[in-house]
Design a protein around this motif. Sequence first.
Motif, short mmCIF file in Angstrom:
data_model
loop_
_atom_site.label_atom_id
_atom_site.label_comp_id
_atom_site.label_asym_id
_atom_site.label_seq_id
_atom_site.Cartn_x
_atom_site.Cartn_y
_atom_site.Cartn_z
N SER A 8 12.53 -14.29 10.66
CA SER A 8 11.96 -13.78 9.42
C SER A 8 11.70 -12.28 9.53
O SER A 8 10.99 -11.83 10.43
CB SER A 8 10.64 -14.51 9.09
N LYS A 9 12.33 -11.50 8.62
CA LYS A 9 12.07 -10.07 8.50
C LYS A 9 11.10 -9.88 7.34
O LYS A 9 11.42 -10.16 6.20
CB LYS A 9 13.37 -9.31 8.24
N ILE A 10 9.89 -9.39 7.64
CA ILE A 10 8.83 -9.29 6.63
C ILE A 10 8.52 -7.81 6.39
O ILE A 10 8.31 -7.04 7.32
CB ILE A 10 7.56 -10.02 7.09
N VAL A 11 8.53 -7.43 5.10
CA VAL A 11 8.20 -6.07 4.68
C VAL A 11 7.04 -6.15 3.70
O VAL A 11 7.07 -6.94 2.76
CB VAL A 11 9.40 -5.38 4.01
N THR A 12 6.00 -5.36 3.92
CA THR A 12 4.78 -5.43 3.12
C THR A 12 4.56 -4.12 2.38
O THR A 12 4.58 -3.04 2.98
CB THR A 12 3.56 -5.72 4.01
N PHE A 13 4.36 -4.21 1.05
CA PHE A 13 4.05 -3.04 0.22
C PHE A 13 2.62 -3.16 -0.31
O PHE A 13 2.24 -4.20 -0.84
CB PHE A 13 5.03 -2.94 -0.96
N ARG A 14 1.87 -2.09 -0.17
CA ARG A 14 0.47 -2.09 -0.63
C ARG A 14 0.34 -1.36 -1.96
O ARG A 14 0.96 -0.31 -2.16
CB ARG A 14 -0.42 -1.44 0.45
N PHE A 15 -0.50 -1.91 -2.83
CA PHE A 15 -0.74 -1.36 -4.16
C PHE A 15 -2.20 -0.93 -4.27
O PHE A 15 -3.07 -1.42 -3.54
CB PHE A 15 -0.43 -2.38 -5.25
N GLN A 16 -2.45 -0.02 -5.21
CA GLN A 16 -3.82 0.41 -5.47
C GLN A 16 -4.57 -0.68 -6.24
O GLN A 16 -4.00 -1.31 -7.14
CB GLN A 16 -3.83 1.72 -6.27
N PRO A 17 -5.83 -0.95 -5.89
CA PRO A 17 -6.59 -2.01 -6.57
C PRO A 17 -6.62 -1.81 -8.08
O PRO A 17 -6.89 -0.70 -8.57
CB PRO A 17 -7.99 -1.89 -5.95
N GLY A 18 -6.32 -2.86 -8.80
CA GLY A 18 -6.39 -2.84 -10.26
C GLY A 18 -5.19 -2.22 -10.94
O GLY A 18 -5.15 -2.17 -12.16
N LYS A 19 -4.19 -1.72 -10.18
CA LYS A 19 -3.02 -1.08 -10.78
C LYS A 19 -1.76 -1.82 -10.35
O LYS A 19 -1.70 -2.41 -9.29
CB LYS A 19 -2.93 0.40 -10.35
N ASP A 20 -0.73 -1.75 -11.25
CA ASP A 20 0.49 -2.48 -10.94
C ASP A 20 1.69 -1.56 -10.71
O ASP A 20 2.78 -2.02 -10.45
CB ASP A 20 0.83 -3.45 -12.08
N MET A 21 1.50 -0.23 -10.78
CA MET A 21 2.61 0.68 -10.55
C MET A 21 2.96 0.73 -9.07
O MET A 21 2.07 0.72 -8.22
CB MET A 21 2.26 2.09 -11.05
N PHE A 22 4.27 0.78 -8.78
CA PHE A 22 4.74 0.86 -7.40
C PHE A 22 4.74 2.32 -6.97
O PHE A 22 5.58 3.11 -7.40
CB PHE A 22 6.13 0.26 -7.29
N VAL A 23 3.77 2.71 -6.14
CA VAL A 23 3.62 4.09 -5.69
C VAL A 23 4.33 4.24 -4.35
O VAL A 23 4.11 3.48 -3.41
CB VAL A 23 2.12 4.47 -5.55
N LEU A 24 5.22 5.25 -4.27
CA LEU A 24 5.99 5.45 -3.04
C LEU A 24 5.12 5.93 -1.89
O LEU A 24 5.34 5.55 -0.74
CB LEU A 24 7.11 6.46 -3.31
N LYS A 25 4.10 6.74 -2.19
CA LYS A 25 3.26 7.29 -1.13
C LYS A 25 2.54 6.17 -0.37
O LYS A 25 1.89 5.32 -0.94
CB LYS A 25 2.22 8.26 -1.73
N GLY A 26 2.69 6.18 0.94
CA GLY A 26 2.11 5.16 1.78
C GLY A 26 3.03 3.98 2.04
O GLY A 26 2.78 3.17 2.93
N ASN A 27 4.12 3.86 1.24
CA ASN A 27 5.06 2.76 1.41
C ASN A 27 6.44 3.25 1.86
O ASN A 27 7.40 2.48 1.84
CB ASN A 27 5.21 1.99 0.08
N GLU A 28 6.55 4.55 2.25
CA GLU A 28 7.86 5.10 2.57
C GLU A 28 8.52 4.37 3.73
O GLU A 28 9.71 4.02 3.67
CB GLU A 28 7.74 6.59 2.90
N THR A 29 7.75 4.13 4.81
CA THR A 29 8.34 3.52 6.00
C THR A 29 8.85 2.11 5.71
O THR A 29 9.96 1.73 6.08
CB THR A 29 7.30 3.47 7.13
N GLU A 30 8.02 1.31 5.02
CA GLU A 30 8.42 -0.07 4.71
C GLU A 30 9.61 -0.11 3.76
O GLU A 30 10.50 -0.94 3.89
CB GLU A 30 7.24 -0.84 4.11
#
Length: 360
Positions: free
Chosen positions: A29-51
Motif C-alpha cells: 500500500s502506497k499512502i499519500v496524505t493531504f492536509r486541509f485547513q479546518p473548516g475549508k475545502d480548498m486544496f492549498v498547495l502550500k504544505g502539501n508539495e512533497t506529498e
Amino acid sequence: MKKHLTFLILLILTAATGYGQSATSDADSKIVTFRFQPGKDMFVLKGNETELTRLYSLVDEYHGRITAGELPIRVDGYCASRATEKANLHTAYLRANRVKSELITQKGLKEGDFVTANYATAYNGDKDVVVVTLRIPVKKETAVVKEEPKTETRTETKPEPQPTVKEQPAAPVTEPVTETVPETPAPVRPYHFAVRTNVLYDAMLLPTLGVEWRINTDLGVKLDGSLAWWGGEHGKTMKVWLLNPEVRWYLLHDKRFYAGVSGSYGEYNIYKYMVGNILSKDTGYQGSLWSAGLTVGYQLYLSRSFSVDFNLGLGYVRSEYDSFGMTNGVRVYKDRDKTKNFWGPTQVGINLIWTIGGHK
C-alpha cells in the motif's frame, strides 16, 4: 501431555504467522496524505508539495495500469472539525473531489479511475485530511526447485557391488526478462472552448462577450466583443463598439498563468454617459481607436466548468476623434480631426469563464 499441548500451540502460532505474512505480502500500500485547513475545502498547495510530488510520481509509474482499470486509486476524505456530522461528510466529499480534480487535470485520469469514500471522523488524530491509497500488487517470486542428481545403481551377479554412477544435473535455462516501461500520458487540454464576459466592462455599461479556442495545452486564441448603445436626456450618449483579438501562451506546470499578444479596434460616441462622464463633464468625443500590446493574466479555477480570468494589457494606443459640447441641445464642435497617442494600459479585465470540453 504437556509436551503435546506445547507442540500444538507452537504449530497453531506458526500457521497463523505464515497466513498473516501471505495476506499482507500480496499488495504494497502506497499512502499519500493531504492536509486541509479546518473548516475549508480548498486544496492549498502550500504544505502539501512533497506529498503531491510523490503522488504524481506514483501515478506516472503506474499510469497504464490505472487507466486500464487494473489499479484503481482509493481517495478517502476525513473531516471532524465541523459542528455536525452532515457538515463533516459534505466537507470531506468536497475535499476528496478537489484532490481527484487535481489528478484529472494534471495526469489525464477519469472519474472511473477512482474509488471514493468519505468519513465524519479523524484519521490517525488528523481531523482534516484526504488520504490517497494505491495498493500495488507485489510481484511473486517463483521458487526454482533444483532437481536432485539421479543415482543409478547397477547390480551384477558378481558378489562385489559395482560403483555408483551419478548423473550431472542439467543447467537451468533462464529466459530473458522484459521490463515494461509505463507509458507517459499525453498532455490533456484543460478545456476545448470557453465563453467569457468581462464583469468590469459590464459594470461600466459596456457589455462584453467573448470566446476562446484552446488549440492545445499551451496555446489559445481569444476574441472579445463589446457593444454599448445608450442614450439619455440633455444629449447624453454612449455608443461604443470594440473588438479585441488575442493569442495566448499558457505557462508553468499547471497552465494557469499566461502571456499573450493582443490588439483592438473600435468606434465611440460618448458624452456624459458613464464613461463620458468620467472623461469630461462638458465635452463629448466621437471617433475611432486601435491598440496593440502584450497581455499577462492568471486563471483561477472555481470548478470543473467555471473559472475567473484576471488579465492586464500594456502597449500602444492611437485615437482619432472630434470633440464637441452641447448648446441648447445642439452639438457644437470644439476640435476636428484630432489624434491622441500614448503608451499605457490597453485592457484590463476580471472575466467570468464557462469552459466547455476537455478535463479541468
